[in-house]
Structure formats: structure tokens, C-alpha cells
Design a protein around this motif. Structure first.
Motif, PDB file in Angstrom:
ATOM      1  N   SER A 141       1.368  -3.884  -0.249  1.00 53.38           N
ATOM      2  CA  SER A 141       2.401  -4.797  -0.727  1.00 53.38           C
ATOM      3  C   SER A 141       1.698  -5.847  -1.574  1.00 53.38           C
ATOM      4  O   SER A 141       0.486  -6.037  -1.466  1.00 53.38           O
ATOM      5  N   THR A 142       2.457  -6.502  -2.421  1.00 53.58           N
ATOM      6  CA  THR A 142       1.899  -7.528  -3.292  1.00 53.58           C
ATOM      7  C   THR A 142       2.245  -8.878  -2.692  1.00 53.58           C
ATOM      8  O   THR A 142       3.411  -9.284  -2.703  1.00 53.58           O
ATOM      9  N   HIS A 143       1.256  -9.535  -2.143  1.00 50.44           N
ATOM     10  CA  HIS A 143       1.494 -10.784  -1.413  1.00 50.44           C
ATOM     11  C   HIS A 143       2.113 -11.858  -2.299  1.00 50.44           C
ATOM     12  O   HIS A 143       2.996 -12.587  -1.855  1.00 50.44           O
ATOM     13  N   ASP A 144       1.682 -11.939  -3.561  1.00 50.60           N
ATOM     14  CA  ASP A 144       2.231 -12.953  -4.472  1.00 50.60           C
ATOM     15  C   ASP A 144       3.722 -12.760  -4.724  1.00 50.60           C
ATOM     16  O   ASP A 144       4.430 -13.720  -5.003  1.00 50.60           O
ATOM     17  N   ALA A 145       4.190 -11.514  -4.639  1.00 53.86           N
ATOM     18  CA  ALA A 145       5.603 -11.214  -4.875  1.00 53.86           C
ATOM     19  C   ALA A 145       6.377 -11.097  -3.561  1.00 53.86           C
ATOM     20  O   ALA A 145       7.587 -10.890  -3.575  1.00 53.86           O
ATOM     21  N   ASN A 146       5.679 -11.182  -2.451  1.00 54.44           N
ATOM     22  CA  ASN A 146       6.295 -11.054  -1.125  1.00 54.44           C
ATOM     23  C   ASN A 146       7.031  -9.720  -0.964  1.00 54.44           C
ATOM     24  O   ASN A 146       8.144  -9.673  -0.448  1.00 54.44           O
ATOM     25  N   GLY A 147       6.405  -8.641  -1.440  1.00 57.89           N
ATOM     26  CA  GLY A 147       7.005  -7.324  -1.306  1.00 57.89           C
ATOM     27  C   GLY A 147       6.284  -6.303  -2.165  1.00 57.89           C
ATOM     28  O   GLY A 147       5.175  -6.534  -2.641  1.00 57.89           O
ATOM     29  N   VAL A 148       6.920  -5.178  -2.355  1.00 59.11           N
ATOM     30  CA  VAL A 148       6.340  -4.062  -3.096  1.00 59.11           C
ATOM     31  C   VAL A 148       6.631  -4.214  -4.587  1.00 59.11           C
ATOM     32  O   VAL A 148       7.762  -4.503  -4.981  1.00 59.11           O
ATOM     33  N   THR A 149       5.592  -3.998  -5.400  1.00 58.63           N
ATOM     34  CA  THR A 149       5.716  -4.071  -6.859  1.00 58.63           C
ATOM     35  C   THR A 149       5.142  -2.797  -7.481  1.00 58.63           C
ATOM     36  O   THR A 149       4.587  -1.949  -6.780  1.00 58.63           O
ATOM     37  N   ASN A 150       5.224  -2.720  -8.788  1.00 57.84           N
ATOM     38  CA  ASN A 150       4.634  -1.578  -9.490  1.00 57.84           C
ATOM     39  C   ASN A 150       3.123  -1.511  -9.270  1.00 57.84           C
ATOM     40  O   ASN A 150       2.535  -0.430  -9.304  1.00 57.84           O
ATOM     41  N   LYS A 151       2.504  -2.653  -9.022  1.00 59.15           N
ATOM     42  CA  LYS A 151       1.063  -2.697  -8.760  1.00 59.15           C
ATOM     43  C   LYS A 151       0.724  -1.862  -7.514  1.00 59.15           C
ATOM     44  O   LYS A 151      -0.295  -1.189  -7.472  1.00 59.15           O
ATOM     45  N   ASP A 152       1.598  -1.891  -6.516  1.00 54.71           N
ATOM     46  CA  ASP A 152       1.365  -1.111  -5.300  1.00 54.71           C
ATOM     47  C   ASP A 152       1.454   0.382  -5.585  1.00 54.71           C
ATOM     48  O   ASP A 152       0.661   1.165  -5.057  1.00 54.71           O
ATOM     49  N   PHE A 153       2.389   0.762  -6.413  1.00 51.04           N
ATOM     50  CA  PHE A 153       2.517   2.180  -6.742  1.00 51.04           C
ATOM     51  C   PHE A 153       1.365   2.663  -7.626  1.00 51.04           C
ATOM     52  O   PHE A 153       0.935   3.812  -7.509  1.00 51.04           O
ATOM     53  N   LYS A 154       0.844   1.777  -8.457  1.00 47.98           N
ATOM     54  CA  LYS A 154      -0.325   2.147  -9.267  1.00 47.98           C
ATOM     55  C   LYS A 154      -1.527   2.407  -8.353  1.00 47.98           C
ATOM     56  O   LYS A 154      -2.252   3.388  -8.527  1.00 47.98           O
ATOM     57  N   LEU A 155      -1.717   1.562  -7.349  1.00 51.89           N
ATOM     58  CA  LEU A 155      -2.813   1.767  -6.408  1.00 51.89           C
ATOM     59  C   LEU A 155      -2.551   2.992  -5.532  1.00 51.89           C
ATOM     60  O   LEU A 155      -3.471   3.771  -5.267  1.00 51.89           O
TER      61      LEU A 155
END
Length: 96
Positions: A70-84
Motif C-alpha cells: 500500500s502507499t502510505h502517503d496516499a493511505n491506500g493502494v495506488t498505481n505505484k503498488d501495482f507497478k511493484l
């Protein structure tokens, strides 16, 4: 990064059958033949994490690797999580 809606997350997860969405993160568990293979995959994943400047919550018990993204700065799942997640998939289950 913008937090994805639950509907967007579920749609993206169609491409990632090993991953599930719950507790505001995407999760996967991978089993390897032995500890050495598991740790080797973790080392390769660590380099991807550094390159993307995005780091998972993960744990390892013998030959099993559990990962939560999860992306802590966004407080949830972002495209960055799917890229990883995609980079992780390519490491633990390379296409033949």
C-alpha cells in the motif's frame, strides 16, 4: 499518487491472480522450494523496491514470503503498488 477506488483495484487485480485486496492493501504469498530460494527472491525484490523507491510490508518464514503493498502517503493502494507487484511477479514467477 492518488489512492485507487476499490472498483479500480479489483479490476487491476484481474491481471494478478496471486494477489488479494483487503485491509487497505494488496497481499500475496509465495512459496519456494527452500529458504535459500525464498531469500534470493527477497534480495532481488529489494533492488526493485529501491529502484521504485517503494517498499513492501513483508515477512518470511522458511520458504514462504508474505507481501503487503500500500502507499502510505496516499493511505491506500495506488498505481505505484501495482507497478511493484508486477516487478515482484516477474521475479518470483518469470515467464518461460
Amino acid at each position: 499518487m492518488t489512492k485507487l477506488s476499490e472498483q479500480d483495484i479489483e479490476k487491476k487485480l484481474l491481471r494478478f491472480p496471486d494477489w488479494e485486496y483487503f485491509d487497505n492493501a494488496i497481499h500475496a504469498e509465495f512459496e519456494f522450494e527452500n529458504f535459500k530460494d525464498c531469500f534470493s527472491a527477497m534480495s532481488r525484490i529489494a533492488f526493485e523496491c529501491e529502484a521504485l523507491n517503494h517498499h513492501p510490508n513483508w515477512s518470511n518464514v522458511y520458504n514462504v514470503l508474505s507481501i503487503s503493498l500500500s502507499t502510505h502517503d496516499a493511505n491506500g493502494v495506488t498505481n505505484k503498488d501495482f507497478k511493484l507487484a508486477e516487478a515482484i511477479e516477474n521475479i518470483v514467477e518469470p515467464e518461460e
